[in-house]
Scaffold this active site. Structure first.
Site, PDB file in Angstrom:
ATOM      1  N   ARG A  74       0.821  -1.209   0.000  1.00 19.31           N
ATOM      2  CA  ARG A  74       0.000   0.000   0.000  1.00 19.31           C
ATOM      3  C   ARG A  74       0.855   1.258   0.000  1.00 19.31           C
ATOM      4  NH1 ARG A  74      -4.344  -0.703   4.535  1.00 19.31           N
ATOM      5  NH2 ARG A  74      -4.921   1.414   3.890  1.00 19.31           N
ATOM      6  N   HIS A 123      -8.291   7.445  11.836  1.00 19.00           N
ATOM      7  CA  HIS A 123      -7.720   6.090  11.781  1.00 19.00           C
ATOM      8  C   HIS A 123      -6.202   6.119  11.601  1.00 19.00           C
ATOM      9  CE1 HIS A 123     -11.859   4.143  10.614  1.00 19.00           C
ATOM     10  NE2 HIS A 123     -11.774   4.473  11.882  1.00 19.00           N
ATOM     11  N   CYS A 131       6.534   2.135  17.213  1.00 18.13           N
ATOM     12  CA  CYS A 131       7.044   0.951  17.899  1.00 18.13           C
ATOM     13  C   CYS A 131       5.938   0.306  18.734  1.00 18.13           C
ATOM     14  CB  CYS A 131       8.217   1.362  18.794  1.00 18.13           C
ATOM     15  SG  CYS A 131       8.835  -0.015  19.776  1.00 18.13           S
ATOM     16  N   CYS A 134       7.685   0.804  22.679  1.00 15.52           N
ATOM     17  CA  CYS A 134       7.934   2.102  23.332  1.00 15.52           C
ATOM     18  C   CYS A 134       7.168   3.254  22.685  1.00 15.52           C
ATOM     19  CB  CYS A 134       9.432   2.416  23.366  1.00 15.52           C
ATOM     20  SG  CYS A 134      10.110   2.927  21.765  1.00 15.52           S
ATOM     21  N   CYS A 151      12.456  -1.169  15.902  1.00  9.01           N
ATOM     22  CA  CYS A 151      12.542   0.179  16.458  1.00  9.01           C
ATOM     23  C   CYS A 151      14.004   0.621  16.602  1.00  9.01           C
ATOM     24  CB  CYS A 151      11.860   0.182  17.822  1.00  9.01           C
ATOM     25  SG  CYS A 151      11.967   1.746  18.686  1.00  9.01           S
ATOM     26  N   CYS A 154      14.496   0.791  20.639  1.00 12.85           N
ATOM     27  CA  CYS A 154      14.454  -0.354  21.571  1.00 12.85           C
ATOM     28  C   CYS A 154      14.493  -1.713  20.859  1.00 12.85           C
ATOM     29  CB  CYS A 154      13.237  -0.277  22.480  1.00 12.85           C
ATOM     30  SG  CYS A 154      11.691  -0.721  21.686  1.00 12.85           S
ATOM     31  N   THR A 192     -18.147   6.578   2.141  1.00 10.59           N
ATOM     32  CA  THR A 192     -17.934   5.591   3.207  1.00 10.59           C
ATOM     33  C   THR A 192     -19.116   4.641   3.257  1.00 10.59           C
ATOM     34  OG1 THR A 192     -17.567   5.210   5.580  1.00 10.59           O
ATOM     35  CG2 THR A 192     -18.827   7.192   4.997  1.00 10.59           C
ATOM     36  N   ASN A 217     -22.244   9.157  -2.512  1.00 12.11           N
ATOM     37  CA  ASN A 217     -21.747   7.781  -2.595  1.00 12.11           C
ATOM     38  C   ASN A 217     -22.197   7.194  -3.928  1.00 12.11           C
ATOM     39  OD1 ASN A 217     -21.297   4.835  -2.040  1.00 12.11           O
ATOM     40  ND2 ASN A 217     -20.930   5.581   0.042  1.00 12.11           N
ATOM     41  N   ALA A 235     -17.574  10.531  -6.378  1.00 13.49           N
ATOM     42  CA  ALA A 235     -17.210  11.747  -5.641  1.00 13.49           C
ATOM     43  C   ALA A 235     -16.402  12.712  -6.504  1.00 13.49           C
ATOM     44  CB  ALA A 235     -16.413  11.370  -4.398  1.00 13.49           C
TER      45      ALA A 235
HETATM   46  C1  BJW Z   1     -17.526   5.654  -3.674  1.00 17.04           C
HETATM   47  C2  BJW Z   1     -16.666   5.647  -4.790  1.00 17.04           C
HETATM   48  C3  BJW Z   1     -16.579   6.835  -5.545  1.00 17.04           C
HETATM   49  C4  BJW Z   1     -16.559   3.713  -3.880  1.00 17.04           C
HETATM   50  N1  BJW Z   1     -17.303   7.900  -5.162  1.00 17.04           N
HETATM   51  N2  BJW Z   1     -18.241   6.725  -3.318  1.00 17.04           N
HETATM   52  C5  BJW Z   1     -20.354  -0.672  17.789  1.00 17.04           C
HETATM   53  C6  BJW Z   1     -21.132  -1.635  17.165  1.00 17.04           C
HETATM   54  C7  BJW Z   1     -20.529  -2.691  16.472  1.00 17.04           C
HETATM   55  C8  BJW Z   1     -19.143  -2.804  16.390  1.00 17.04           C
HETATM   56  C9  BJW Z   1     -18.386  -1.854  17.001  1.00 17.04           C
HETATM   57  C10 BJW Z   1     -18.992  -0.814  17.699  1.00 17.04           C
HETATM   58  N3  BJW Z   1     -17.995  -0.016  18.178  1.00 17.04           N
HETATM   59  C11 BJW Z   1     -16.807  -0.544  17.812  1.00 17.04           C
HETATM   60  C12 BJW Z   1     -17.010  -1.665  17.092  1.00 17.04           C
HETATM   61  C13 BJW Z   1     -15.973  -2.554  16.516  1.00 17.04           C
HETATM   62  C14 BJW Z   1     -15.374  -2.031  15.231  1.00 17.04           C
HETATM   63  C15 BJW Z   1     -16.470  -1.937  14.172  1.00 17.04           C
HETATM   64  O1  BJW Z   1     -16.950  -0.897  13.830  1.00 17.04           O
HETATM   65  N4  BJW Z   1     -16.847  -3.075  13.623  1.00 17.04           N
HETATM   66  C16 BJW Z   1     -17.891  -3.122  12.598  1.00 17.04           C
HETATM   67  C17 BJW Z   1     -17.237  -3.471  11.236  1.00 17.04           C
HETATM   68  C18 BJW Z   1     -18.924  -4.093  13.001  1.00 17.04           C
HETATM   69  N5  BJW Z   1     -14.712  -0.735  15.415  1.00 17.04           N
HETATM   70  C19 BJW Z   1     -13.508  -0.689  15.947  1.00 17.04           C
HETATM   71  O2  BJW Z   1     -12.930  -1.674  16.319  1.00 17.04           O
HETATM   72  C20 BJW Z   1     -12.862   0.686  16.111  1.00 17.04           C
HETATM   73  N6  BJW Z   1     -12.370   0.803  17.430  1.00 17.04           N
HETATM   74  C21 BJW Z   1     -13.160   1.070  18.481  1.00 17.04           C
HETATM   75  O3  BJW Z   1     -14.301   1.435  18.367  1.00 17.04           O
HETATM   76  O4  BJW Z   1     -12.526   0.924  19.671  1.00 17.04           O
HETATM   77  C22 BJW Z   1     -13.262   1.039  20.879  1.00 17.04           C
HETATM   78  C23 BJW Z   1     -12.243   0.964  21.993  1.00 17.04           C
HETATM   79  C24 BJW Z   1     -12.281   1.904  23.006  1.00 17.04           C
HETATM   80  C25 BJW Z   1     -11.348   1.842  24.039  1.00 17.04           C
HETATM   81  C26 BJW Z   1     -10.370   0.845  24.036  1.00 17.04           C
HETATM   82  C27 BJW Z   1     -10.309  -0.090  23.033  1.00 17.04           C
HETATM   83  C28 BJW Z   1     -11.270  -0.026  21.997  1.00 17.04           C
HETATM   84  C29 BJW Z   1     -11.645   0.821  15.204  1.00 17.04           C
HETATM   85  C30 BJW Z   1     -11.988   0.807  13.770  1.00 17.04           C
HETATM   86  C31 BJW Z   1     -10.697   0.846  12.948  1.00 17.04           C
HETATM   87  C32 BJW Z   1     -10.941   0.645  11.450  1.00 17.04           C
HETATM   88  N7  BJW Z   1      -9.694   0.447  10.795  1.00 17.04           N
HETATM   89  C33 BJW Z   1      -9.669   0.346   9.342  1.00 17.04           C
HETATM   90  C34 BJW Z   1      -8.209   0.095   8.901  1.00 17.04           C
HETATM   91  C35 BJW Z   1      -7.386   1.349   9.021  1.00 17.04           C
HETATM   92  C36 BJW Z   1      -5.966   1.107   8.664  1.00 17.04           C
HETATM   93  C37 BJW Z   1      -5.758   0.780   7.218  1.00 17.04           C
HETATM   94  O5  BJW Z   1      -6.199   1.510   6.316  1.00 17.04           O
HETATM   95  O6  BJW Z   1      -5.116  -0.223   6.975  1.00 17.04           O
HETATM   96  O7  BJW Z   1     -10.165   1.543   8.760  1.00 17.04           O
HETATM   97  S1  BJW Z   1     -10.771  -0.908   8.693  1.00 17.04           S
HETATM   98  C38 BJW Z   1     -11.278   0.010   7.292  1.00 17.04           C
HETATM   99  O8  BJW Z   1     -12.678   0.385   7.391  1.00 17.04           O
HETATM  100  C39 BJW Z   1     -10.490   1.333   7.364  1.00 17.04           C
HETATM  101  C40 BJW Z   1     -11.507   2.318   6.888  1.00 17.04           C
HETATM  102  O9  BJW Z   1     -11.142   3.626   7.317  1.00 17.04           O
HETATM  103  C41 BJW Z   1     -12.783   1.811   7.527  1.00 17.04           C
HETATM  104  C42 BJW Z   1     -14.041   2.299   6.874  1.00 17.04           C
HETATM  105  O10 BJW Z   1     -14.128   1.899   5.553  1.00 17.04           O
HETATM  106  P1  BJW Z   1     -14.727   2.883   4.467  1.00 17.04           P
HETATM  107  O11 BJW Z   1     -13.885   4.077   4.374  1.00 17.04           O
HETATM  108  O12 BJW Z   1     -16.156   3.098   4.750  1.00 17.04           O
HETATM  109  O13 BJW Z   1     -14.478   2.044   3.117  1.00 17.04           O
HETATM  110  P2  BJW Z   1     -15.372   0.910   2.432  1.00 17.04           P
HETATM  111  O14 BJW Z   1     -14.520   0.198   1.481  1.00 17.04           O
HETATM  112  O15 BJW Z   1     -16.101   0.108   3.436  1.00 17.04           O
HETATM  113  O16 BJW Z   1     -16.497   1.731   1.644  1.00 17.04           O
HETATM  114  C43 BJW Z   1     -16.215   2.534   0.525  1.00 17.04           C
HETATM  115  C44 BJW Z   1     -17.472   3.287   0.168  1.00 17.04           C
HETATM  116  O17 BJW Z   1     -17.168   4.177  -0.880  1.00 17.04           O
HETATM  117  C45 BJW Z   1     -18.600   2.380  -0.339  1.00 17.04           C
HETATM  118  O18 BJW Z   1     -19.816   2.796   0.254  1.00 17.04           O
HETATM  119  C46 BJW Z   1     -18.645   2.651  -1.852  1.00 17.04           C
HETATM  120  O19 BJW Z   1     -19.949   2.572  -2.402  1.00 17.04           O
HETATM  121  C47 BJW Z   1     -18.134   4.068  -1.898  1.00 17.04           C
HETATM  122  N8  BJW Z   1     -17.434   4.444  -3.131  1.00 17.04           N
HETATM  123  N9  BJW Z   1     -16.080   4.429  -4.897  1.00 17.04           N
HETATM  124  C48 BJW Z   1     -18.116   7.824  -4.075  1.00 17.04           C
HETATM  125  N10 BJW Z   1     -15.784   6.928  -6.620  1.00 17.04           N
HETATM  126 ZN    ZN Z   2      10.714   1.084  20.577  1.00 15.94          ZN
END
Ligand code: BJW
Ligand code: ZN
Length: 244
Positions: A74, A123, A131, A134, A151, A154, A192, A217, A235
């Site tokens: 990526r 995100h 790291c 650390c 790292c 460390c 999204t 979208n 978009a």
């Molecule tokens: C177009 C287009 C064009 C295409 N024009 N449109 C409550 C309920 C249920 C579950 C949970 C909850 N709260 C938390 C959770 C768990 C979890 C979650 O949400 N799970 C669900 C999937 C069920 N969430 C988490 O774990 C989050 N953490 C958290 O809440 O922690 C709480 C906590 C508190 C205290 C201590 C410990 C914990 C963290 C979420 C992290 C998400 N990470 C990722 C990876 C990032 C790194 C990387 O890039 O590698 O983030 S996953 C991935 O999904 C990435 C994205 O940012 C994210 C969202 O995806 P996105 O952007 O919506 O993309 P797509 O592909 O899904 O959609 C694309 C859209 O574009 C589509 O609609 C297309 O139609 C459209 N499109 N071309 C316009 N040209």
């Molecule tokens: Zn370190």
């Protein structure tokens, strides 16, 4: 497109031009036309694996080599992509608007590259690694090209400075996002799927606080029910048309 004739586009353009404060929430779709694959669409696969499956602490624990191979791929891809007209339209919207915040779930840095300033990266960012022991942060561009990066302080394993499933979002970013949601008259949600929390709840939170919600979208999403108007289309075409 002959957008000025489309009622959804006209309505969305009016809502935006009447607003003195706008918060934008973007997802992977805004970068799709730059050639960055989305997570859940047809292009969201890497070596036959769902991208979202590799963005987890469990995947990294089980197989850090594979997860780093995915992120190196990526990083390489990102080195060759540019912002598209959708990113640039959002940067222009910021210049025209008194109160403007751009909350992005994307880690690709393309909003800043397009000229957006008030960007909240909830995100994290691929541009940095940190790291696992650390917390030392380093530009990802400085990582060795092969092998597991360690790292410089460390010698423990480095990881991308992004937020994986089950991990807390950076508190400073969440605080800034909460403030942006509280202060906006309009929330514009772009590209999204609206399934990943906490970002999936931002539009409803804004709406409950009295904001109007505009969605852009390719297709309807769970957020379409919350939106005052959903404009279906790419978009990179819709956002410039919305600005007129
Ligand atoms: C177009 C287009 C064009 C295409 N024009 N449109 C409550 C309920 C249920 C579950 C949970 C909850 N709260 C938390 C959770 C768990 C979890 C979650 O949400 N799970 C669900 C999937 C069920 N969430 C988490 O774990 C989050 N953490 C958290 O809440 O922690 C709480 C906590 C508190 C205290 C201590 C410990 C914990 C963290 C979420 C992290 C998400 N990470 C990722 C990876 C990032 C790194 C990387 O890039 O590698 O983030 S996953 C991935 O999904 C990435 C994205 O940012 C994210 C969202 O995806 P996105 O952007 O919506 O993309 P797509 O592909 O899904 O959609 C694309 C859209 O574009 C589509 O609609 C297309 O139609 C459209 N499109 N071309 C316009 N040209
Ligand atoms: Zn370190």
């Amino acid at each position: 497109m002959s957008e000025p004739q489309r009622p959804d586009l006209r309505q969305a353009a009016t809502i935006l031009s009447d607003a003195s404060s706008i918060t934008v929430l973007t997802g992977a779709g805004v970068s799709a036309e730059s050639g960055v694959p989305t997570f859940r669409g047809a292009g969201g696969l890497w070596r036959g694996r769902r991208a979202a499956e590799l963005a987890t602490p469990g995947a990294f624990e089980r197989d850090p080599e594979e997860v780093w191979a995915f992120y190196r791929w990526r990083l390489e891809l990102l080195a060759g992509v540019e912002p598209n007209p959708g990113h640039r339209a959002l940067a222009e919207l910021e210049r025209r608007c008194d109160g403007f915040w751009l909350i992005t779930q994307n880690v690709d840095g393309l909003h800043r590259k397009a000229g957006s300033v008030n960007v909240i990266e909830i995100h994290g960012t691929l541009a940095e690694s940190r790291c696992t022991a650390c917390g030392f942060r380093q530009p990802s561009a400085e990582l060795p090209e092969a092998g597991l990066p360690t790292c410089p302080r460390c010698a423990e394993l480095m990881r991308p400075a992004v937020v994986w499933f089950g991990e807390a979002l950076p508190e400073h970013a969440m605080a800034a996002a909460r403030e942006a949601i509280r202060r906006c008259e309009v929330m514009l949600v772009v590209g999204t799927s609206g399934v990943v929390e906490p970002a999936a709840s931002f539009a409803l939170r804004a709406r409950t606080g009295g904001a109007r919600v505009v969605e852009v979208n390719l297709e309807p999403t769970p957020l379409s029910r919350v939106a005052d108007v959903s404009v279906l289309g790419p978009a990179g075409e819709v956002l410039p048309a919305l600005l007129g």
